[in-house]
Design a protein around this motif. Structure first.
Motif, mmCIF file in Angstrom:
data_model
loop_
_atom_site.group_PDB
_atom_site.id
_atom_site.type_symbol
_atom_site.label_atom_id
_atom_site.label_comp_id
_atom_site.label_asym_id
_atom_site.label_seq_id
_atom_site.Cartn_x
_atom_site.Cartn_y
_atom_site.Cartn_z
ATOM 1 N N LYS A 55 -57.107 61.214 6.081
ATOM 2 C CA LYS A 55 -57.880 62.307 6.671
ATOM 3 C C LYS A 55 -56.943 63.346 7.293
ATOM 4 N N ILE A 56 -55.892 62.873 7.965
ATOM 5 C CA ILE A 56 -54.917 63.786 8.574
ATOM 6 C C ILE A 56 -54.199 64.590 7.496
ATOM 7 N N THR B 120 -58.075 61.080 16.223
ATOM 8 C CA THR B 120 -57.059 61.665 15.347
ATOM 9 C C THR B 120 -55.749 61.882 16.095
ATOM 10 N N ARG C 12 -57.598 57.029 8.204
ATOM 11 C CA ARG C 12 -57.304 58.117 9.146
ATOM 12 C C ARG C 12 -56.090 58.925 8.692
ATOM 13 N N PHE D 292 -58.586 68.716 16.761
ATOM 14 C CA PHE D 292 -58.582 67.284 16.457
ATOM 15 C C PHE D 292 -59.387 66.520 17.500
#
Length: 318
Positions: A290-291, A256, A287, A252
């Protein structure tokens, strides 16, 4: 804490030949007697975190050495008596300012962390003192507080019964020490105490939290807020190892990792997390999506957030 100061000064006075008097910032004599004639000199002196004026029939050079002697003796005895009081042992302390909040500070590089073989959830294992510069800074920054060395830990006791105020003070201290004193420290909170027994318990709890604070790469640890860390520390290394690599945190980027930490610390509140990250809420949502794509965990879902919290604890501390 004035009673303890008078007791210590009385012991010093009984064992030396030099008469002296001590005056507070308002010019009121708090110890000794003023009968020195025309040969007396005076000098500012810092005792137990407060400023006084010491007057004695000594030359200026002698008075300089005498003040250094008094400061050293008082600091040593104060630390000894306060450390005993905080640990629940017999002590000369009789007028402790309850209620108070407790903060512990330790040089991070010398802490024993949960990763170390010596970690067993007990006392903190340390092997280096914080510098005098750090103590002086803390005493100046918190004039209303009490600062004391207990073994190799610096304890800061603040007159407050507000847990949020205590945490804000600890977080501000953490940042300021790194920026202005250039010392990487670990800081933990023991909570609010209203009696000697509660203060002793708060110290023990703060020691346990300090072990984790030493392994954490940011922020302040609070014993009251870390039940998961304590539970996981009791698991066998084999069980922890089995789950530790479920998520590859090393892959990461900084944004992140920061997003995960802040979002969890903000109890999954998007608006609050976005504010602390200094980003727009839409950027935060991007975000989080995305995680989810990277890990299969949607941090907006409580169960997934709990899993991520456990994985993050394993990554940071074990």
């Amino acid at each position: 804490m004035n009673d303890l100061l008078i007791r210590v000064l009385s012991e010093i006075n009984a064992n030396i030949r030099t008469d002296f008097a001590l005056f507070d910032e308002n010019g009121k004599m708090v110890f000794g007697r003023e009968s020195f004639g025309k040969n007396a000199n005076e000098k500012s002196i810092l005792l137990a975190g407060k400023s006084y004026t010491l007057k004695a029939a000594l030359s200026k050079e002698q008075l300089e050495d005498f003040c250094f002697f008094i400061e050293s003796i008082v600091k040593s005895r104060y630390d000894m008596e306060l450390a005993a009081f905080i640990r629940g042992k017999p002590s000369l302390v009789s007028d402790f300012p309850f209620p108070s909040g407790l903060i512990l500070i330790q040089n991070e590089v010398f802490c024993c962390t949960p990763n170390d073989s010596s970690f067993q959830g007990g006392d903190v294992a340390v092997n280096s003192n914080l510098t005098d510069k750090t103590r002086e800074f803390v005493e100046e920054a918190f004039e209303e507080g009490i600062v004391v060395h207990i073994d190799n830990i610096l304890a800061l006791i603040l007159p407050t019964e507000d847990r949020n105020e205590l945490r804000e003070a600890a977080e501000a201290l953490y940042q300021t020490l790194a920026e202005e004193v250039s010392e990487k420290t670990a800081i933990s909170l023991g909570g609010i105490a209203g009696s000697q027994a509660e203060l002793c318990r708060a110290f023990v709890n703060a020691q346990k939290a300090l072990e984790f604070a030493c392994g954490k790469r940011f922020g302040v640890m609070s014993y009251a807020e870390m039940p998961l860390e304590l539970i996981i520390s009791q698991l066998s290394p084999e069980i922890r190892s089995e789950y530790k690599n479920e998520i590859d945190f090393e892959s990461f980027d900084i944004d992140t990792l920061s997003t995960i930490r802040v979002f969890l610390d903000c109890n999954l509140h998007i608006a609050e997390a976005a504010r602390k990250l200094y980003i727009h809420r839409n950027t935060l949502i991007y975000r989080l999506d995305k995680i989810y794509a990277m890990t299969g965990l949607d941090l907006r879902d409580f169960n997934d957030a709990l899993k991520m919290k456990i994985y993050l604890i394993l990554h940071e501390f074990f």
